[in-house]
Design a protein around this motif. Structure first.
Motif, short mmCIF file in Angstrom:
data_model
loop_
_atom_site.label_atom_id
_atom_site.label_comp_id
_atom_site.label_asym_id
_atom_site.label_seq_id
_atom_site.Cartn_x
_atom_site.Cartn_y
_atom_site.Cartn_z
N GLU A 94 0.85 -1.26 -0.06
CA GLU A 94 0.17 -0.17 0.15
C GLU A 94 0.90 1.22 -0.04
O GLU A 94 0.32 2.40 -0.05
N ARG A 95 2.15 1.21 -0.06
CA ARG A 95 2.97 2.50 0.24
C ARG A 95 3.11 3.03 -1.47
O ARG A 95 2.85 2.20 -2.48
N ARG A 100 13.85 4.54 10.49
CA ARG A 100 12.80 4.12 10.88
C ARG A 100 11.77 5.29 11.03
O ARG A 100 10.71 5.03 10.84
N ARG A 101 12.23 6.53 11.20
CA ARG A 101 11.27 7.74 11.38
C ARG A 101 10.91 8.03 9.90
O ARG A 101 9.62 8.40 10.12
N VAL A 102 11.73 7.91 8.96
CA VAL A 102 11.01 8.26 7.74
C VAL A 102 10.00 7.12 7.34
O VAL A 102 9.00 7.58 6.49
N ASN A 103 10.17 6.07 7.67
CA ASN A 103 8.88 4.88 7.29
C ASN A 103 7.99 4.91 8.27
O ASN A 103 6.89 4.16 8.17
N GLY A 104 8.08 5.80 9.54
CA GLY A 104 6.83 5.79 10.45
C GLY A 104 5.77 6.83 10.01
O GLY A 104 6.04 7.38 8.85
N CYS A 136 17.30 5.18 -6.48
CA CYS A 136 16.25 4.05 -6.88
C CYS A 136 15.09 4.59 -6.09
O CYS A 136 14.86 4.25 -4.67
N CYS A 137 14.02 5.12 -6.63
CA CYS A 137 12.82 5.36 -6.19
C CYS A 137 11.64 4.84 -7.01
O CYS A 137 11.36 5.41 -8.10
N LEU A 138 10.86 3.94 -6.26
CA LEU A 138 9.64 3.35 -7.19
C LEU A 138 8.40 4.35 -6.54
O LEU A 138 7.93 4.31 -5.28
N VAL A 139 7.73 4.78 -7.37
CA VAL A 139 6.73 5.72 -6.91
C VAL A 139 5.42 5.29 -7.75
O VAL A 139 5.50 5.05 -9.02
N ARG A 140 4.41 5.50 -7.07
CA ARG A 140 2.87 5.06 -7.53
C ARG A 140 2.70 6.43 -8.33
O ARG A 140 2.67 7.48 -7.93
N SER A 195 0.92 10.29 1.64
CA SER A 195 1.44 8.99 1.06
C SER A 195 2.17 8.16 2.26
O SER A 195 2.97 8.94 3.06
N ARG A 196 2.15 6.84 2.10
CA ARG A 196 3.18 5.99 2.99
C ARG A 196 4.23 6.04 2.10
O ARG A 196 4.25 5.58 0.87
#
Length: 364
Positions: free
Chosen positions: A148-149, A183-187, A198-202, A234-235
């Protein structure tokens, strides 16, 4: 000296507690989608004719089960980058050029915007630099980890072959993680960043956030992209790569120096106050502990030694990730001194009107 040693120790106790130094943020648990989404890979390239033969074949050989399209955007190269790309692509690669860069755009983001336009309407866009070599299942792993990210970004493993690379590169990633703890970026908090290689973006999420145009003047484009998406709800996820690596060489101290100095003052928002605070902070946190340990007297040595020990222990995981011997962690104060000087030089360059310079371009 006692006060300085105690302050440094307290700072390291707090830094260690934040766990920024952990290297366990790898791709999230992977889940095979019921239907594989379409992916368009966009590679901005400026004067990369010499490096594309090392990286482009890996993208062309991706074992991705779904629709996959590759687009290389030649960003005003003067070395035949487009011709090399076409020869390597053999009809499987779209090579295009964005035309003249409008005022207010950085070169890379203008190239990315053109690549997004050429991509049509894929489910995902993979932004990857020309110097990044992907493993054969890299795109598959990124898509499976996305879930879902809306953004999944991997910090490519940088090259560490020369002595200067081994001294400076692991610290570069270590300092980045200190500024933007993974960890804070991902929270759910406000901390946001990405790794531009390397960035996969919806695609839909990027459009809702305003598209590449929303960050068109960003010099540190990867961090700007992460902030843009997270602020839009966005997540996002950022971590260290296992199968994605940079092949760009930095054979000399000068080349590494330029890599850091071209954007360090931009990171500080061109603020003399932030520059002074950064220099003071680096000196207090990284330089004072070894100086007081080796040259101090009496009680000042104990807290300084404890601070140096904590500093060393937090650096060991990053050295292990880069397959470097752990005793090299004792040299972190030396590397921090280099980064301090690079940051000051970045401000001097800006003051002289050079700004952030890359391959013949300079941004004020």
């Amino acid at each position: 000296m006692i006060i300085v040693g105690v302050v440094a120790l307290v700072a390291w106790l707090w830094l260690a507690a934040t766990r920024f130094w952990r290297t366990d943020q790898r791709l999230p648990p992977r889940r095979t989608p019921a239907t594989w989404p379409s992916v368009a890979v966009v590679v901005p390239a400026r004067d990369e004719a010499g490096i594309l033969p090392e990286t482009l074949p890996a993208l062309l050989a991706q074992r991705y089960p779904g629709p996959l399209r590759l687009i290389l955007v030649d960003d005003g190269s003067g070395d035949g980058t487009a011709d090399v790309a076409r020869a390597l692509g053999g009809g499987r690669l779209t090579v295009t050029a964005p035309g003249d860069r409008p005022p207010g755009w950085t070169g890379k983001l203008w190239a990315l915007a053109h690549g997004v336009e050429q991509a049509g309407e894929p489910d995902f866009l993979l932004f990857t630099d020309a110097d990044i070599a992907h493993g054969p299942d890299s795109v598959t792993a990124l898509v499976e980890a996305a879930g879902e990210r809306d953004l999944v970004s991997q910090m490519a493993r940088l090259r560490t072959r020369t002595g200067w690379e081994r001294l400076v590169v692991p610290a570069f990633v270590y300092f980045f993680a200190m500024l933007y703890p993974f960890r804070r970026v991902n929270g759910p908090g406000r901390t946001a960043a990405a790794a531009g290689g390397c960035c996969l973006v919806r695609r839909a999420a990027l459009e809702r956030a305003g598209g590449v145009a929303a960050i068109r003047d960003a010099v540190i484009d990867d961090v700007a992209l992460g902030r843009l998406l997270k602020r839009a709800g966005s997540r996002i996820w950022l971590g260290l790569a296992c199968d994605v690596r940079s092949v760009r060489p930095y054979p000399s101290l000068r080349s590494l120096w330029d890599m850091v100095a071209r954007s360090a003052y931009t990171q500080l928002r061109h603020s003399p106050a932030l520059l002074a605070g950064t220099v003071l902070g680096l000196a207090l946190v990284f330089l004072a502990p070894p100086v007081l340990t080796l040259a101090g007297a009496g009680p000042a040595r104990l807290p300084a030694l404890a601070a140096w020990l904590l500093m060393t222990l937090t650096y060991v995981p990053m050295l292990r990730y880069y397959r470097q011997p752990w005793p090299a962690a004792l040299l972190l104060p030396v590397t921090a001194t280099l980064y301090l000087l690079m940051t000051v030089d970045s401000a001097v360059r800006h003051r002289r009107g050079h700004g952030a310079a890359w391959k013949g371009r300079s941004y004020g």
